[in-house]
Design an enzyme around this catalytic site. Structure first.
Site, PDB file in Angstrom:
ATOM      1  N   ASN A   1     -42.045 -53.202 -38.653  1.00 57.81           N
ATOM      2  CA  ASN A   1     -42.455 -53.700 -37.334  1.00 57.81           C
ATOM      3  C   ASN A   1     -43.644 -52.912 -36.833  1.00 57.81           C
ATOM      4  O   ASN A   1     -43.856 -51.767 -37.221  1.00 57.81           O
ATOM      5  CB  ASN A   1     -41.337 -53.505 -36.285  1.00 57.81           C
ATOM      6  CG  ASN A   1     -40.112 -54.347 -36.570  1.00 57.81           C
ATOM      7  OD1 ASN A   1     -40.205 -55.412 -37.170  1.00 57.81           O
ATOM      8  ND2 ASN A   1     -38.955 -53.867 -36.146  1.00 57.81           N
ATOM      9  N   GLY A  27     -40.073 -50.257 -37.412  1.00 63.40           N
ATOM     10  CA  GLY A  27     -39.152 -51.072 -38.217  1.00 63.40           C
ATOM     11  C   GLY A  27     -38.146 -50.136 -38.858  1.00 63.40           C
ATOM     12  O   GLY A  27     -38.528 -49.123 -39.456  1.00 63.40           O
ATOM     13  N   LYS A  28     -36.850 -50.465 -38.746  1.00 59.37           N
ATOM     14  CA  LYS A  28     -35.841 -49.535 -39.261  1.00 59.37           C
ATOM     15  C   LYS A  28     -36.037 -49.270 -40.751  1.00 59.37           C
ATOM     16  O   LYS A  28     -35.942 -48.124 -41.213  1.00 59.37           O
ATOM     17  CB  LYS A  28     -34.436 -50.069 -38.965  1.00 59.37           C
ATOM     18  CG  LYS A  28     -34.141 -50.119 -37.471  1.00 59.37           C
ATOM     19  CD  LYS A  28     -32.723 -50.465 -37.164  1.00 59.37           C
ATOM     20  CE  LYS A  28     -32.553 -50.856 -35.697  1.00 59.37           C
ATOM     21  NZ  LYS A  28     -32.988 -49.827 -34.740  1.00 59.37           N
ATOM     22  N   ALA A  67     -38.821 -49.565 -42.649  1.00 56.24           N
ATOM     23  CA  ALA A  67     -40.038 -48.801 -42.937  1.00 56.24           C
ATOM     24  C   ALA A  67     -39.926 -47.371 -42.423  1.00 56.24           C
ATOM     25  O   ALA A  67     -40.418 -46.431 -43.059  1.00 56.24           O
ATOM     26  CB  ALA A  67     -41.243 -49.502 -42.320  1.00 56.24           C
ATOM     27  N   ASN A  68     -39.271 -47.183 -41.260  1.00 57.19           N
ATOM     28  CA  ASN A  68     -39.085 -45.806 -40.769  1.00 57.19           C
ATOM     29  C   ASN A  68     -38.248 -44.993 -41.751  1.00 57.19           C
ATOM     30  O   ASN A  68     -38.522 -43.810 -42.005  1.00 57.19           O
ATOM     31  CB  ASN A  68     -38.367 -45.806 -39.415  1.00 57.19           C
ATOM     32  CG  ASN A  68     -39.200 -46.415 -38.301  1.00 57.19           C
ATOM     33  OD1 ASN A  68     -40.421 -46.528 -38.421  1.00 57.19           O
ATOM     34  ND2 ASN A  68     -38.537 -46.809 -37.224  1.00 57.19           N
ATOM     35  N   LEU A  86     -24.009 -39.374 -34.213  1.00 55.39           N
ATOM     36  CA  LEU A  86     -23.587 -39.176 -32.821  1.00 55.39           C
ATOM     37  C   LEU A  86     -24.709 -38.590 -31.967  1.00 55.39           C
ATOM     38  O   LEU A  86     -24.445 -37.895 -30.981  1.00 55.39           O
ATOM     39  CB  LEU A  86     -22.364 -38.234 -32.788  1.00 55.39           C
ATOM     40  CG  LEU A  86     -21.127 -38.698 -33.571  1.00 55.39           C
ATOM     41  CD1 LEU A  86     -20.083 -37.586 -33.617  1.00 55.39           C
ATOM     42  CD2 LEU A  86     -20.537 -39.955 -32.934  1.00 55.39           C
ATOM     43  N   ASP A 127     -38.638 -37.447 -27.974  1.00 51.95           N
ATOM     44  CA  ASP A 127     -38.461 -38.892 -28.130  1.00 51.95           C
ATOM     45  C   ASP A 127     -37.443 -39.113 -29.254  1.00 51.95           C
ATOM     46  O   ASP A 127     -37.676 -38.690 -30.393  1.00 51.95           O
ATOM     47  CB  ASP A 127     -39.819 -39.523 -28.488  1.00 51.95           C
ATOM     48  CG  ASP A 127     -39.755 -41.043 -28.583  1.00 51.95           C
ATOM     49  OD1 ASP A 127     -38.645 -41.611 -28.567  1.00 51.95           O
ATOM     50  OD2 ASP A 127     -40.837 -41.661 -28.685  1.00 51.95           O
ATOM     51  N   ASP A 129     -33.092 -43.415 -38.013  1.00 51.25           N
ATOM     52  CA  ASP A 129     -33.793 -43.844 -39.237  1.00 51.25           C
ATOM     53  C   ASP A 129     -34.152 -42.637 -40.095  1.00 51.25           C
ATOM     54  O   ASP A 129     -34.010 -42.671 -41.327  1.00 51.25           O
ATOM     55  CB  ASP A 129     -35.064 -44.619 -38.875  1.00 51.25           C
ATOM     56  CG  ASP A 129     -34.741 -45.933 -38.188  1.00 51.25           C
ATOM     57  OD1 ASP A 129     -33.647 -46.473 -38.434  1.00 51.25           O
ATOM     58  OD2 ASP A 129     -35.582 -46.407 -37.405  1.00 51.25           O
TER      59      ASP A 129
HETATM   60  O1  RIB Z   1     -34.866 -47.544 -35.132  1.00 50.86           O
HETATM   61  C1  RIB Z   1     -36.107 -47.613 -34.472  1.00 50.86           C
HETATM   62  C2  RIB Z   1     -36.821 -48.880 -34.878  1.00 50.86           C
HETATM   63  O2  RIB Z   1     -36.050 -49.983 -34.465  1.00 50.86           O
HETATM   64  C3  RIB Z   1     -38.169 -49.062 -34.239  1.00 50.86           C
HETATM   65  O3  RIB Z   1     -39.203 -48.513 -35.003  1.00 50.86           O
HETATM   66  C4  RIB Z   1     -38.254 -50.573 -34.073  1.00 50.86           C
HETATM   67  O4  RIB Z   1     -39.258 -51.162 -34.824  1.00 50.86           O
HETATM   68  C5  RIB Z   1     -36.891 -51.112 -34.406  1.00 50.86           C
HETATM   69  O5  RIB Z   1     -36.849 -51.698 -35.645  1.00 50.86           O
END
Ligand code: RIB
Length: 307
Positions: free
Chosen positions: A10, A38-39, A41-42, A215, A241, A247
């Site tokens: 994402n 994006g979960k 890609a992260n 958690l 943050d 992820d």
């Molecule tokens: O887990 C965080 C991610 O969730 C964000 O990067 C967002 O793109 C969503 O997929």
């Protein structure tokens, strides 16, 4: 490949707010940042920063945002040859207000090209040969199921965002990694506060392999298929943050499992990596490398048994 990630890419639009809005409420933000997310890609980027041999299967749109996502992943050391462009689709996007103090957030995803990732996309030798296959739920469930079924290595599923999971998928999962909210959704439990022993009981009722419940600032609960559950607290850090901390946890866990670390040791490594990742803005603003996690490991408290 050591770690093969199948999942979403994402473009994240991060908005800084004093506090998150309530239902129907308008709040004024103070800054906006566009960043890769994006979960899937992260998680791939986190694994890629921590070690080699990481690849991703996914779909982006036929647009500049798609090029940016691929470039960002490659920059994190991830092989992107199996991240395909999808004609006529836009790259997925996520809108994420983040509280200026403490970094709490909420996320709205528009899947775009992620919804076009099909079982045929995961029918590749790289997946069958991977040591660890890492999955989430931001792409179609039939594709997640196909990937888990074709994998010969360790299957790790982060059930985010949560949805009811068929028993045949759970049976293919070696390590399920929900957060507390996802665990409640998967088990149909109410929103009441639960102590670690009650969470262990919920996790054991899922019918998956081992379960690791993340958690947040309290660390992670390790519920192995056999043996006692333990609570692993994280090291103390100054969080800026928390977007994407889960992820980073999954990517680090996958890397450690690919190195054949036992589950409890892999979780210890993952809580350290995830804590480090919260010290910068955005889902990938502070992804640590292996050396940075190694420095943090001595300050990770010992795991305690949950009885
Ligand atoms: O887990 C965080 C991610 O969730 C964000 O990067 C967002 O793109 C969503 O997929």
């Amino acid at each position: 490949m050591s770690v093969l990630v199948v999942g979403s890419l994402n473009e994240d639009v991060l908005v800084t707010v004093d506090r998150l809005p309530g239902r129907g409420e308008t709040v004024i933000g103070s800054a906006v940042t566009v960043a890769p997310g994006g979960k899937g890609a992260n998680q791939a980027a986190a694994a890629g920063r921590l070690g080699g041999g990481v690849a991703m299967i996914g779909r982006v749109g036929d647009d500049p945002a798609g090029d940016r996502q691929r470039a960002a992943l490659a920059d994190a050391g991830v092989h992107v040859g199996l991240v395909r462009s999808t004609p006529g689709e836009l790259t997925g996007t996520a809108t994420i207000p983040v509280e200026a103090e403490g970094g709490e957030n909420l996320i709205v995803v528009v899947p775009g090209a992620n919804a076009a990732l099909l079982p045929v996309d995961v029918d590749v030798a790289e997946l069958r040969q991977a040591t660890v296959v890492l999955l989430q739920l931001e792409t179609p469930l039939e594709t997640v199921l196909a990937a888990a079924g074709a994998a010969a290595g360790i299957v790790v599923l982060n059930p985010a965002p949560p949805q009811p999971l068929p028993a045949d998928l759970l049976a293919l999962v070696d390590v399920l990694v929900p957060n507390e909210h996802e665990l409640r959704r998967l088990t149909g439990a109410d929103h009441g506060d639960r102590d670690p022993a009650a969470l262990v009981e919920l996790a054991r009722g899922l019918g998956a392999g081992s379960v690791v419940v993340t958690l947040g600032a309290r660390g992670a609960l390790v519920v192995p298929v056999e043996g006692d559950a333990v609570l692993q607290a994280p090291p103390s850090v100054q969080a800026v943050d928390t977007t994407g901390a889960g992820d980073c946890f999954c990517g680090a866990l996958a890397q450690a499992l690919a190195r054949e670390e036992p589950l409890a040791g892999a979780v210890r490594y993952a809580v350290a990596a995830a804590a480090a990742s919260t010290t910068g803005a955005g889902a990938r603003g502070a992804l640590p490398d292996h050396a940075a996690v190694t420095v943090l490991l001595p300050s990770v408290p010992p795991a305690v048994p949950v009885t």
